[in-house]
Design an enzyme around this catalytic site. Structure first.
Site, short mmCIF file in Angstrom:
data_model
loop_
_atom_site.label_atom_id
_atom_site.label_comp_id
_atom_site.label_asym_id
_atom_site.label_seq_id
_atom_site.Cartn_x
_atom_site.Cartn_y
_atom_site.Cartn_z
N GLU A 267 7.81 -13.87 -0.44
CA GLU A 267 7.13 -13.46 -1.68
C GLU A 267 7.14 -14.62 -2.68
O GLU A 267 8.17 -15.28 -2.83
CB GLU A 267 7.83 -12.24 -2.28
N HIS A 286 5.02 -6.48 -4.93
CA HIS A 286 6.40 -6.09 -5.24
C HIS A 286 6.48 -5.50 -6.65
O HIS A 286 7.21 -5.98 -7.51
CB HIS A 286 7.36 -7.28 -5.11
#
Length: 332
Positions: A267, A286
């Site tokens: 990420e 997220h």
């Protein structure tokens, strides 16, 4: 500021009122989020630091604990804490705090949102209308969720909230957890099943387990092979609990119907990831806790944990509570 005030490192962006609250009680050293504390904290200050407030981007391990010998609390601005070596922190008598509870509803809501988006093809449906394809014919049919089986891998606070909402949609809810949830079963929220049965029986599998060395890659090829070709996988927990390469292969080969992911192994997710080009995947950045209200509540708790520990008051949320007494002895 009194010279007797404890020194703390802040490696997160605080709202002005919360920063003022910390500044009234502590001397603050600012460090960019994600920077190594063993390098970013000025050498002259390292022996003074007693507390750290940080995000998941900041690693706390052997080097950081060695560099900050007076450290007694790390307050993580997150419910997860895999950025911290908790066993090593406990060995150094460093208390670790996190922010559980306050983000449960927001993550559960996103989970249900992904479920609906996948089952009803809402992202593809939006593109269908925008592209003008609707003028040429009807949209593809999608799937009812009423009467379908939702399998929860993990039945903690978030899993319980997801189960409660899913029941309102008339879904059958099954779960697998390390420990049976007798209260949830008694309430009729969910039925316990063995782990393999969860994957083979469910029309939607939703992952709600923490990341640890034991759970890394816990949903891999073997588990995905058990799923129905019409089933969906949702992950709003942590990216590495799912073997991403195995998931991509199953999605590309049509071995499962699709996936809804708020978390990934890497990420931010690179734009060239195969996940970004798969039409049967719904992606989020997220953002399970990404609401104004939830992020503020998380920050309130992270700051409260830090300041309580600095003042000798037991923090509300402790990951390794056995270190609390030891931390108090160190502060005396």
């Amino acid at each position: 500021m009194s010279s007797s005030q404890p020194t703390v490192v802040i490696s997160a962006t605080l709202p002005a009122d919360l920063r003022a609250k910390v500044a009234a009680a502590c001397r603050i050293i600012d460090v960019p989020p994600g920077a190594s504390l063993s390098e970013a904290v000025p050498e002259a200050d390292r022996a003074l630091v007693e507390g750290v407030l940080c995000t998941l981007k900041t690693s706390i391990g052997k080097d950081q604990l060695a560099a900050l010998p007076k450290l007694r609390v790390v307050s993580n601005y997150a419910v997860g804490f895999d950025n911290i070596s908790v066993p090593m922190a406990s060995e150094h008598k460093v208390l670790v705090c996190n922010t559980p509870g306050v983000l449960d509803r927001a993550v559960a809501d996103l989970t249900i949102g992904l479920l609906i988006c996948l089952a009803r093809g809402m992202v593809a449906g939006d593109a269908f209308v925008r592209s003008g394809a609707w003028t040429k014919g009807a949209a593809p049919l999608t799937m009812d969720i009423a009467g379908k089986t939702l399998g929860l891998l993990g039945m903690g606070r978030i899993g319980t909230l997801v189960a409660r909402t899913a029941k309102a949609f008339d879904m059958k809810v099954v779960y697998h957890n390390r420990r049976r949830d007798q209260a949830a079963e008694a309430e009729g929220l969910a039925t316990y099943v063995e782990r393999d049965a969860l994957f083979s029986q469910s029309d939607v599998v939703s992952v709600h387990i923490p990341l640890s060395p034991e759970t890394r890659g816990a949903v891999g090829k073997a588990e995905l092979d058990m799923m129905k070709p019409t089933a969906y996988l949702i992950n709003t927990a942590r990216g590495p609990v799912v073997d991403e390469a195995a998931l991509i292969a199953h999605l590309q080969q049509g071995k499962i119907a699709g996936a809804g992911l708020d978390v990934m192994e890497k990420e931010p997710l690179p734009a060239d990831s195969p996940l970004c080009s798969l039409p049967n995947v719904v992606l989020q950045a997220h953002v399970g806790s990404g609401t104004v209200e939830t992020r503020r509540a998380m920050m309130d708790l992270a700051v409260a944990n830090l300041l309580d520990a600095m003042a000798g008051t037991q923090p509300k949320a402790m990951v390794n509570p056995d270190t609390w007494a030891a931390a108090q002895r160190r502060a005396a």
